[in-house]
Each structure stands twice: as structure tokens, then as C-alpha cells.
Write an enzyme that holds these catalytic residues in place. Structure first.
Site, PDB file in Angstrom:
ATOM      1  N   ASP A 143      -3.229   4.556  -2.386  1.00  0.00           N
ATOM      2  CA  ASP A 143      -4.361   4.668  -1.754  1.00  0.00           C
ATOM      3  C   ASP A 143      -4.339   6.483  -2.431  1.00  0.00           C
ATOM      4  O   ASP A 143      -4.113   7.379  -2.166  1.00  0.00           O
ATOM      5  CB  ASP A 143      -3.673   5.014   0.200  1.00  0.00           C
ATOM      6  CG  ASP A 143      -4.822   5.761   0.932  1.00  0.00           C
ATOM      7  OD1 ASP A 143      -5.847   4.437   1.281  1.00  0.00           O
ATOM      8  OD2 ASP A 143      -4.991   6.304   1.828  1.00  0.00           O
ATOM      9  N   ASP A 201       0.873  -1.265  -0.101  1.00  0.00           N
ATOM     10  CA  ASP A 201       0.134   0.259   0.056  1.00  0.00           C
ATOM     11  C   ASP A 201       0.686   1.662  -0.106  1.00  0.00           C
ATOM     12  O   ASP A 201       1.562   1.199   0.811  1.00  0.00           O
ATOM     13  CB  ASP A 201      -0.719  -0.178   1.296  1.00  0.00           C
ATOM     14  CG  ASP A 201      -2.385   0.306   0.980  1.00  0.00           C
ATOM     15  OD1 ASP A 201      -2.732   1.834   0.240  1.00  0.00           O
ATOM     16  OD2 ASP A 201      -3.272  -0.760   1.339  1.00  0.00           O
ATOM     17  N   HIS A 228     -11.255  -3.344   3.096  1.00  0.00           N
ATOM     18  CA  HIS A 228     -11.064  -3.348   3.958  1.00  0.00           C
ATOM     19  C   HIS A 228     -11.661  -1.637   4.446  1.00  0.00           C
ATOM     20  O   HIS A 228     -12.078  -1.045   5.982  1.00  0.00           O
ATOM     21  CB  HIS A 228      -9.972  -2.769   4.763  1.00  0.00           C
ATOM     22  CG  HIS A 228      -8.884  -1.124   4.157  1.00  0.00           C
ATOM     23  ND1 HIS A 228      -9.091  -2.126   3.104  1.00  0.00           N
ATOM     24  CD2 HIS A 228      -8.277  -0.313   4.362  1.00  0.00           C
ATOM     25  CE1 HIS A 228      -8.122  -0.702   2.556  1.00  0.00           C
ATOM     26  NE2 HIS A 228      -7.859   0.556   3.384  1.00  0.00           N
ATOM     27  N   ASP A 229     -12.496  -1.264   4.196  1.00  0.00           N
ATOM     28  CA  ASP A 229     -13.521   0.171   3.695  1.00  0.00           C
ATOM     29  C   ASP A 229     -14.589  -0.307   3.444  1.00  0.00           C
ATOM     30  O   ASP A 229     -15.640   0.759   3.885  1.00  0.00           O
ATOM     31  CB  ASP A 229     -13.034   1.130   3.026  1.00  0.00           C
ATOM     32  CG  ASP A 229     -11.432   1.548   3.195  1.00  0.00           C
ATOM     33  OD1 ASP A 229     -10.803   1.517   4.142  1.00  0.00           O
ATOM     34  OD2 ASP A 229     -10.895   1.887   2.251  1.00  0.00           O
ATOM     35  N   GLU A 275      -6.193   3.954  -6.063  1.00  0.00           N
ATOM     36  CA  GLU A 275      -7.418   4.179  -5.447  1.00  0.00           C
ATOM     37  C   GLU A 275      -7.998   5.336  -5.730  1.00  0.00           C
ATOM     38  O   GLU A 275      -8.002   5.842  -5.518  1.00  0.00           O
ATOM     39  CB  GLU A 275      -7.980   3.974  -3.796  1.00  0.00           C
ATOM     40  CG  GLU A 275      -9.016   3.596  -3.363  1.00  0.00           C
ATOM     41  CD  GLU A 275      -8.824   3.848  -1.967  1.00  0.00           C
ATOM     42  OE1 GLU A 275      -9.870   4.037  -1.272  1.00  0.00           O
ATOM     43  OE2 GLU A 275      -8.161   4.509  -1.585  1.00  0.00           O
TER      44      GLU A 275
HETATM   45  O1  TEU Z   1      -9.757   5.237   1.680  1.00  0.00           O
HETATM   46  C1  TEU Z   1     -10.161   6.009   0.444  1.00  0.00           C
HETATM   47  C2  TEU Z   1     -11.855   6.614   1.188  1.00  0.00           C
HETATM   48  O2  TEU Z   1     -11.932   7.654  -0.389  1.00  0.00           O
HETATM   49  C3  TEU Z   1     -12.828   5.964   2.442  1.00  0.00           C
HETATM   50  O3  TEU Z   1     -12.152   7.688   3.241  1.00  0.00           O
HETATM   51  C4  TEU Z   1     -13.277   6.000   1.683  1.00  0.00           C
HETATM   52  O4  TEU Z   1     -14.695   7.428   1.823  1.00  0.00           O
HETATM   53  C5  TEU Z   1     -14.145   5.551   3.162  1.00  0.00           C
HETATM   54  O5  TEU Z   1     -13.079   4.163   3.723  1.00  0.00           O
HETATM   55  C6  TEU Z   1     -15.533   4.745   2.738  1.00  0.00           C
HETATM   56  O6  TEU Z   1     -16.287   4.926   2.745  1.00  0.00           O
HETATM   57  C7  TEU Z   1      -8.371   5.346   1.910  1.00  0.00           C
HETATM   58  C8  TEU Z   1      -8.211   3.135   2.650  1.00  0.00           C
HETATM   59  O7  TEU Z   1      -8.255   2.330   2.083  1.00  0.00           O
HETATM   60  C9  TEU Z   1      -8.739   4.003   3.550  1.00  0.00           C
HETATM   61  O8  TEU Z   1      -8.864   2.839   4.510  1.00  0.00           O
HETATM   62  C10 TEU Z   1      -8.159   4.845   5.079  1.00  0.00           C
HETATM   63  O9  TEU Z   1      -8.881   5.347   5.576  1.00  0.00           O
HETATM   64  C11 TEU Z   1      -8.542   6.609   3.287  1.00  0.00           C
HETATM   65  O10 TEU Z   1      -7.538   6.621   2.671  1.00  0.00           O
HETATM   66  C12 TEU Z   1      -7.443   6.877   4.331  1.00  0.00           C
HETATM   67  O11 TEU Z   1      -5.914   6.667   4.319  1.00  0.00           O
END
Ligand code: TEU
Ligand code: CA
Length: 559
Positions: A199, A98, A327-328, A254
Site C-alpha cells: 500500500d 496487503d 477498491h479505490d 501501489e
Molecule cells: O490508497 C492510496 C491512495 O493513494 C488513495 O488514497 C487514492 O488516492 C484514493 O483512494 C483514490 O483516489 C491506498 C489504499 O488502496 C486505500 O484504500 C487506502 O485508503 C489508502 O491507501 C490508505 O491506506
């Protein structure tokens, strides 16, 4: 047809904190992953994407990096990392790291320096606005609630943080920032890592002047002013030219709020930017206009329209990734199919879709077991900064507990972060002590050990899916045609590559649905390659609830 190893691969995403504890502290670690490499090999995946394992104070579980070139001590040492990389390579697998460079932790040495004074050399590594404490620079809302601006009294300035206030955004306009990032990327690539998952990579370029969003009250997500910004393609081309082009690696960006047309600018064959992206259009089908917490029912026909549009728009000119969870995101079964009576069929159905479309499939840990969402009754059982902040924000605004919890049950990120369910042992075989985040009570029914030798398990099915994709390149490179775009229950599509033909039919409902196939295909010549139920007696038998069937035909070939 532009063949590439990363198009023919299947990626497995690991959230290290939740994968496997090896030293009895209730937190997953590198040693734990090392102990599970044979599990991954047996599953058949080619690439592991590791969520951040760098030194971090863990406000956002590693997405707030304190030191890019050190391993978080809770996870292990650089030696452990090297062992893991070798362990993967020895087994013929690759490792993708990542890369989190939109922001750092506020504990990063750069930010600590930046805070010292306006003329510190690192001050310009971050994004500042002069101001007074009573007047925010604009109305942008952080993804983790509240304003994106945090005031620093001794500087008389605000700094920008799109995420938590412990995650200040880097100033990509500063060439020194870009130089530091490129140096760090080489550090990992020279160690032999096989790529980066980048990310929030389309957040790097912010609109000059940080304009407020007009015509709204209060704070609002200002995506248009910091996603796909004016200099984003210059930055990505620079990373490509100055670093990436020297290595045989893969990159996946992403990128929320990207349409297929805009995606071509990131992944187009001739663009020299990224290999593929994670787009979010299909993840937004159950969100209202405000943000993901704005719950609305999903529309299946709309979902298909999005999936199919991405298939056809990028075919031949760019590449996409295929995912339904990470994971989100909440676990996908209850979201797109059924996580109750038809849980097993649903898990296999969704897996069939992601492994029979064009793009690189991503499996998020536990997806191959059919893991489901969790419901903790108390907000103190939740760890995710986004969830915790949401609860505080909405309760301060008077929203009742039950209503907030409902949002968290449906969309909260901890749904995906409960410990991996390895066995029926205490703590699901993840650890022998109480884990950092509660185990989902479903582990007694859903775990790897029970599925290991069960030919009808979700795990066994995923192994078959991955093998099928490797045997038949029509699933990788074939063109795509949606045969029934308007059908309210079935997703039916064809893939064609030279003399190879595949027909995939998926019943996304809990009803039996009559079979259908296009007039142009003579089904008698097709064989069923895969079915998530007992094989039907006839090729055209009605589809059972959540049934998935994959038909295949090759001209003159052995089938
Ligand atoms: O996620 C980016 C992102 O756009 C997220 O905030 C998304 O909107 C939310 O998690 C789901 O609704 C990335 C990573 O994958 C996330 O884990 C991190 O928290 C974020 O960036 C900040 O680095
Ligand atoms: Ca541990």
C-alpha cells in the site's frame, strides 16, 4: 525474455468486507471467501490479492491496522486464515496479502505508546513537529481532506497523517520501525503467503523539513514532498535484501505519481526492489490538476497514449500491472466505455484490453460480471471515510449538495465496495441480512448465478480471456506496437513473439467503425481468436459499437 510465474498469472482482488458474508452479520468474512474458492478456480485466476484482514478499528476499512499479526475478529480467526491459505494452495492458487506500512491505526500499540511522552521509546516510530495549535507546520492537504497534521496538546506536537487522522504515518527513518516491519513480513511469509501488495509504498520517505508548497492558498496535495522521496529506494532495497529475497513470492507496489521512467527505478530487472507496480497515470485522465474530485471529461487518444507508453517503455527492462479498477476506483464501464445499453460489450471490451497487453492483469471482484457504479441519494448511505470527509469539507465551504453528490457518483470509492452480486436473492446472495453497505439495485440484472451457465455472459468471456492468455504466450511476453495512436475511436495494436503474431482491435465508441489493419499483415492468414460479439462473416467487417476482436497467426504452426 525473463520468464516468471507472476508474469504469466492473472490476479483476482478481493475486498473481504464486500465479498461474501458467511455468519449472518452483513459483513463479508474469511468463511465467505472459503465458500467461494471454487468460483475463483472456475474463473481460472491464479492469485488472490486480499485487501487487509488484520485487526483494525476500520476507520478506513482495514487500511488502519491495529495489530499486524492478528485477524480482524469480524472476519474470523487465524485458524480461518490458515484454512483459506490451504484452500487456495490445494487448488493451485496463491495468496497475496496487503502490506500497509506507510501508517498504522492510531489504536496500534506503537502509537498508543508514542502518545505517552516525547521520550517514550515508540515516540520516534511516528513523525512529529513541535508547534502551537494555531499554526500548522505546513500547507499539506490530507488525501482524506483537511490538514495532514493533528495536534496533540499534552505533547505540544503535531503528528503527520497523509490519510485520515486515525492513520498516523510511520517514521521510516527510524531503524526500529524498519526492523519491526521486516519481522512482521517474515511472520506472514513463513506462514506461506505468496506475496505482498504494498500500500502507498512510494510514500515512505518524506522530504526533510516538510516544506510548504509555495505559491498556493490554503491546503494542497504536496505529492512532490512525500512521494518517491529521497530514501525510498534505500528502504525498498533493504526490504528486498533482508526479507523478500529469501522467498519465491511476488510484490506489487501501489505507487501514485510515477512515470514509466521513474517506474524503472522500482521494477527494473536489476533493481532488486519490486516485481511490478500499480501506476496511476491512466487513472488520472478524467481528473483536473487539483485532485480526483476535479472532474474533467476523459480523452481517449490521451488514454491510449498513456497505456501504450507504459507498454513500450517497460518492455524488456521491467514489468507492469494491468488494471482498470480496484477498491479505490469507480467501476470502469461508465468511465472508459458504456454502462448502459452497451454494458456487456463494454465489460468484454475492457477485459480484452487488460488481458492482451504486457503486464500482469488484475481483476477486481465484480468486474468479471460487469458490475456498475451505484447512486445513493443520501450521504448517510455512504461509508467510505474519504467520501464522508469530502462531503463535510465541501458542504462547509458552501458547495451545493447536488454538486458534491455528482463528484461522489463519478469518483466515490463506495462505487466499488457495494456487496458482490452473487444472485437474485435478497441482498444479492451476499448475506441474508442488511449488509454494511447497500446492495447496488442492479443485482437483479447483473449477478453471478445468472451468468454462470450463460455462454454469452461477461463471466464466461472472462474465463475465455484468462484461458487465452495462458495458451498464447504472445500476450504475456510479446512486444507491443500501437498501430493507430491518433484514431479517435479505435485502439489497434500488435503483439509479436518469435513466430507468433496477434492483432487486437478495440472499438471504444458507440458507433460502427470501418475495419482497419496494418498493410504489413496479411489478414487472410489470421484467425479470430476472440470476439465479444457474434463472429463477423469476414475478417475485415466493420466493427460494431464497443466491439473487440483478437486476431492471431503463427508461422507454420497449427492455429
Ligand atoms: O490508497 C492510496 C491512495 O493513494 C488513495 O488514497 C487514492 O488516492 C484514493 O483512494 C483514490 O483516489 C491506498 C489504499 O488502496 C486505500 O484504500 C487506502 O485508503 C489508502 O491507501 C490508505 O491506506
Ligand atoms: Ca460476516
Amino acid at each position: 525474455m525473463n520468464k516468471q510465474w507472476w508474469k504469466e498469472s492473472v490476479v483476482y482482488q478481493i475486498y473481504p468486507r464486500s465479498f461474501q458474508d458467511s455468519n449472518h452479520d452483513g459483513i463479508g468474512d474469511l468463511g465467505g471467501i472459503l465458500n467461494r474458492l471454487d468460483y475463483l478456480k472456475n474463473l481460472g485466476v491464479d492469485i488472490v490479492w486480499l485487501c487487509p484482514i488484520y485487526d483494525s478499528p476500520n476507520v478506513d476499512n482495514g487500511y488502519d491496522i491495529r495489530n499486524y499479526e492478528e485477524i480482524l475478529d469480524t472476519f474470523g480467526t487465524m485458524e480461518d486464515f490458515d484454512k483459506l491459505l490451504d484452500g487456495l494452495h490445494d487448488r493451485g492458487m496463491k495468496l497475496v496479502m496487503d502490506l500497509v506500512v506507510n501508517h498504522t491505526s492510531d489504536q496500534h500499540a506503537w502509537f498508543q505508546e508514542a502518545l505517552k511522552s516525547r521520550d517514550n521509546p515508540y515516540h520516534d516510530y511516528y513523525i512529529w513537529q513541535d508547534g502551537t495549535p494555531d499554526q500548522l507546520p505546513n500547507n499539506w492537504e490530507s488525501h482524506f481532506s483537511g490538514s495532514v497534521w493533528e495536534y496533540v496538546p499534552h505533547l505540544g506536537q503535531y503528528y503527520l497523517h497523509i490519510f485520515s487522522k486515525q492513520q498516523p504515518d510511520l517514521n521510516w527513518k527510524n531503524p526500529e520501525v524498519r526492523k519491526s516491519v521486516k519481522k512482521m513480513m517474515r511472520f506472514w511469509l513463513d506462514k506461506g503467503v505468496d506475496g505482498f501488495r504494498m500500500d502507498t509504498i512510494n510514500f515512505l520517505s518524506k522530504t526533510d523539513g516538510y516544506p510548504s508548497v509555495e505559491g498556493v492558498e490554503g491546503l494542497v496535495r504536496a505529492h512532490r514532498y512525500y512521494q518517491n522521496g529521497p530514501l525510498i529506494h534505500d528502504y525498498l532495497k533493504e526490504l528486498y535484501r533482508d526479507v523478500l529475497v529469501d522467498y519465491d513470492i511476488m510484490t506489487v507496489g501501489e505507487t501514485p505519481n510515477v512515470s514509466p521512467e521513474v517506474a524503472k527505478l522500482y521494477v527494473g530487472n536489476d533493481r532488486e526492489e519490486l516485481n511490478m507496480i500499480f501506476q496511476f497515470e491512466h487513472m488520472a485522465v478524467d481528473s483536473g490538476p487539483r485532485n480526483k474530485w476535479d472532474l474533467i471529461p476523459w480523452n481517449f487518444v490521451k488514454f491510449k497514449e498513456i497505456m501504450s507508453k507504459w507498454q513500450t517503455t517497460l518492455h524488456g527492462c521491467g514489468w507492469n500491472s494491468l488494471y482498470l479498477s480496484n477498491h479505490d476506483q469507480p467501476r470502469p464501464l461508465g468511465r472508459f466505455a458504456d454502462d448502459g445499453v452497451y454494458r456487456v460489450q463494454s465489460a468484454k471490451l475492457l477485459g480484452t484490453m487488460t488481458h492482451t497487453m504486457e503486464g500482469t492483469p488484475y481483476i477486481y471482484q465484480g468486474e468479471e460480471l460487469g458490475m456498475v457504479n451505484v447512486r445513493f441519494s443520501d450521504i448517510s448511505d455512504y461509508q467510505d471515510v474519504q467520501t464522508v470527509n469530502l462531503y463535510a469539507d465541501l458542504s462547509a465551504k458552501g458547495v451545493p449538495h447536488a454538486e458534491i453528490m455528482q463528484k461522489i457518483y463519478v469518483k466515490g470509492r463506495d462505487n466499488a465496495r457495494t456487496p458482490m452480486q452473487w444472485s437474485r436473492d435478497r441482498f444479492a446472495g451476499f448475506s441474508d441480512v442488511q449488509p454494511w453497505l447497500g446492495v447496488n439495485p442492479s443485482y437483479l440484472a447483473i449477478n453471478a448465478a445468472d451468468q454462470e451457465n450463460d455462454p454469452n455472459s461477461v463471466l464466461a468471456y472472462y474465463r475465455t480471456l484468462i484461458q487465452m492468455r495462458k495458451c498464447y504466450s504472445v500476450f504475456v511476453y510479446g512486444d507491443f506496437q500501437d498501430c493507430l495512436p491518433e484514431h479517435p475511436q479505435l485502439y489497434a495494436y500488435r503483439r509479436t513473439l518469435g513466430d507468433e503474431q496477434a492483432f487486437v482491435i478495440l472499438n471504444f465508441s458507440n458507433q460502427e467503425v470501418p475495419f482497419w489493419s496494418p498493410d504489413e499483415i496479411n489478414l487472410d492468414r489470421y484467425k479470430i481468436l476472440l470476439c465479444n460479439e457474434e463472429l463477423p462473416q469476414n475478417n475485415n467487417e466493420a466493427l460494431r459499437p464497443y466491439e473487440a476482436r483478437v486476431y492471431y497467426y503463427k508461422e507454420d504452426g497449427d492455429q
